[in-house]
Design a protein around this motif. Structure first.
Motif: not given
Length: 476
Positions: A146-149, A318-321
């Protein structure tokens, strides 16, 4: 499409019927007070409703596992459906039920202590080390991804994003379970379900046919199904990580009959999620070759993003994020929480680690290596999660089998999947890139020999148990 729909129906029927059989074998008694009451401490032992427990359990065990793993497993083709259905009903859900209910039976004990009770202290020491390593690896991997995204879609650097995610992990791991996890995780669990169901419905009306069953290996690189598929798709079929998470929720159950809905039910839910994403991977890119190209270009997160936006539009984006950021975070923090519990339980005989300061100290003891590992390559971390994960599942199944043998109950419900996973783990470590990298025929031979040895030991234990039972009857 028929195979996909039948697979979902089979998972639901597995919960309706087989879960009740498993519950009957374990033997529950709602008149017994659960650890949520007998050990109540306002921190980890806090009574919660079963539906909250189910959603928390689902979020804890899932993360991005049944999404990313299912997409990677989809490279093998529709044979992945078979593994998800059979693995989930007869191995994974049984594994999760016994890991949760044995913990409940023994006052909320953690996985290593349960192993020690039924497989001996030597195995307890081994699984203690293995489990804490697995938790640190999972927490590190789910800090990094998640940090990468976050760093890619915001002005924040990767290091700053990493520190923010890790700080949340520590806070969630040291606060009472009902303050963060109990309040907001059921909401995130519902989002996970909504996301998968939305993708599933969109697939049915997308116009592209979902592949039907074939036993052919469709992997573009022709990698062997056995044992690689069983390690690639762990969340959604069977995962040893779940044995470390079930004791978290076992401490919150109000009555023993909630266990079937929480532990077995959450695993079936995860299996359905894995089925949907495996079907999406096979269908959306026109076959396994197209899926492999998409994975090579954007990785699993990119594939999730592309499928979600294409099928669901803005909502899908939105769901993907939410999925790629929130889901790993809500699994990583409970991985850190369970490693804190394991370490505390291990050293509790020497020191009292119940105060807030002591709890924070133990959390940091496992948190520091987690943070350091999170700074290295995510894919490298995840490769080493796979085998330790399935080895842990194998040991948990043997722990449950030993319990059933000693209780003179129907041990085959855990013994058969335990033997199966023994073969998977034994073969994989000799063949895998992160293992000994031997040739496939040699790895298969060694794995088979080791499995036969374990089977002989199992049969001997069965004979010894029956002999002991017969002797007791004669004495009476």
């Amino acid at each position: 499409m028929a195979t996909f729909l039948v697979a979902i129906v089979l998972l639901i029927l597995g919960y309706i019927f087989y879960s009740k059989f498993v519950e009957k074998v374990f033997s529950i008694d709602d008149s017994r007070k659960t650890p949520a009451y007998t050990e109540a401490d306002g921190m980890d032992f806090v009574p919660m409703s079963w539906w909250k427990g189910n959603l928390i359990q689902l979020l804890n065990i899932a993360g991005t596992g049944p999404i990313f793993g299912a997409l990677m497993g989809a490279l093998y083709g529709p044979v992945a459906f078979i593994w998800i259905v059979i693995g989930c009903i007869f191995a994974g859900a049984v594994h999760d039920y016994f890991s949760g209910m044995l913990s409940l039976k023994h006052k909320g004990e953690q996985f290593p202590n349960l192993v020690g009770r039924y497989l001996g202290n030597g195995m307890k020491v081994f699984i203690n080390i293995l489990s804490i390593i697995l938790m640190i690896l999972v927490a590190a991997a789910f800090t990094a991804s998640p940090a990468q995204l976050i760093s890619s879609i915001t002005p924040l650097s990767f290091t700053v994003s990493l520190m923010i995610v890790f700080a949340y992990f520590v806070i969630a791991a040291v606060l009472p379970i009902n303050q963060i996890i109990g309040r907001i995780y059921p909401i995130f669990g519902a989002i996970l379900i909504f996301m998968a169901v939305s993708i599933g419905i969109a697939l049915l009306f997308n116009g592209q046919p979902i592949p039907n069953l074939t036993f052919s290996n469709l992997h573009p690189e022709e990698l062997p199904i056995w044992p690689l598929l069983m390690v690639t798709i762990s969340c959604g079929a069977i995962s040893g990580f779940h044995a470390t998470q079930s004791p978290i929720v076992s401490k919150t159950l109000k009555k023993e009959s909630d266990g079937r809905k929480v532990f077995y039910g959450a695993m079936i839910g995860e299996g359905i999620i894995a089925l949907i994403w495996a079907a999406a991977g096979m269908t959306f890119f026109g076959g396994t070759g197209g899926l492999q190209e998409a994975l090579a270009t954007g990785g699993p997160a990119g594939v999730v993003n592309e499928i979600s936006i294409s099928l669901l539009g803005t909502l899908g984006g939105i769901l993907a994020i939410l999925g790629v950021i929130i889901l790993p975070i809500t699994t990583g923090d409970t991985a850190l929480r369970s490693s804190r519990m394991m370490l505390s339980e291990t050293i509790s005989k020497y020191l009292n680690f119940k105060g807030n300061g002591q709890i924070l100290l133990v959390t940091l003891l496992v948190g520091v290596p987690t943070f350091l590992l999170a700074t290295i390559d995510y894919s490298f971390l995840w490769r080493y999660v796979g085998w330790t994960n399935q080895l842990s599942a194998t040991i948990m199944l043997w722990t449950a089998t030993s319990f059933l043998l000693k209780s003179n109950k129907q041990h085959l419900i855990t013994g058969i999947p335990a033997m199966f996973m023994t073969g998977v783990s034994a073969t994989y470590i000799f063949y895998a890139p992160e293992g000994l990298q031997l040739s496939y025929p040699i790895s298969l031979t060694i794995g088979t020999v080791l499995s036969i040895i374990v089977l002989i030991i199992y049969i001997k234990k069965i004979i010894d148990t029956r002999s002991h039972k017969t002797t007791n009857i004669e004495i009476v």
